[in-house]
Design a protein around this motif. Sequence first.
Motif, PDB file in Angstrom:
ATOM      1  N   ALA A 117       0.827  -1.202   0.000  1.00 30.32           N
ATOM      2  CA  ALA A 117       0.000   0.000   0.000  1.00 30.32           C
ATOM      3  C   ALA A 117       0.864   1.256   0.000  1.00 30.32           C
ATOM      4  O   ALA A 117       0.590   2.216  -0.733  1.00 30.32           O
ATOM      5  N   VAL A 118       1.910   1.247   0.790  1.00 28.31           N
ATOM      6  CA  VAL A 118       2.813   2.404   0.830  1.00 28.31           C
ATOM      7  C   VAL A 118       3.495   2.567  -0.524  1.00 28.31           C
ATOM      8  O   VAL A 118       3.618   3.682  -1.046  1.00 28.31           O
ATOM      9  N   ALA A 120       2.360   1.623  -3.448  1.00 29.51           N
ATOM     10  CA  ALA A 120       1.368   2.120  -4.399  1.00 29.51           C
ATOM     11  C   ALA A 120       1.124   3.609  -4.202  1.00 29.51           C
ATOM     12  O   ALA A 120       0.995   4.366  -5.176  1.00 29.51           O
ATOM     13  N   LEU A 121       1.067   4.050  -2.965  1.00 36.39           N
ATOM     14  CA  LEU A 121       0.862   5.463  -2.673  1.00 36.39           C
ATOM     15  C   LEU A 121       2.026   6.300  -3.189  1.00 36.39           C
ATOM     16  O   LEU A 121       1.827   7.347  -3.814  1.00 36.39           O
ATOM     17  N   LEU A 124       1.829   6.475  -6.920  1.00 38.14           N
ATOM     18  CA  LEU A 124       0.758   7.387  -7.304  1.00 38.14           C
ATOM     19  C   LEU A 124       1.217   8.839  -7.185  1.00 38.14           C
ATOM     20  O   LEU A 124       0.970   9.657  -8.082  1.00 38.14           O
ATOM     21  N   LEU A 125       1.899   9.152  -6.090  1.00 40.26           N
ATOM     22  CA  LEU A 125       2.386  10.522  -5.891  1.00 40.26           C
ATOM     23  C   LEU A 125       3.438  10.897  -6.927  1.00 40.26           C
ATOM     24  O   LEU A 125       3.441  12.018  -7.436  1.00 40.26           O
TER      25      LEU A 125
END
Length: 131
Positions: A117-118, A120-121, A124-125
């Motif tokens: 999740a981290v 992917a975040l 994304l950023l």
Amino acid sequence: MGIKKGVRRPTKLDASASIREERMNDFAQHFEEGQARLARDLRTLADDAEALLQHGIQDADAAQVAARERLARSVAATREQLRALQAAAVRKTERAAEAAADYASEHPWKVAAGAAAVGALVALLVCSGRR
């Protein structure tokens, strides 16, 4: 007798979570106490330094010698407090690392999901910043 529905029996994982929470609470409490001690010792050091300066301006007799001795004791005590705080912080950090390692070994899929999740975040950023 059967087990009642909705009533959960404590497990080994519950106990380890409780221990981790207790360790974190202990760390926070010791950290705050250490900060208070350090602040008090630094105030004492500043007061003694101010007294030394005032006596140095007025006259250089026994009062100046006494102020210097108090200042030297305060500096030594403050340095010892800083060493003790540093040692305590190292111990607490080691315990926190052990607790994190224990959690990771007990819950590898949760850790992997969190890391994904981290990742992917971050992706994304990074991608949104290129637009």
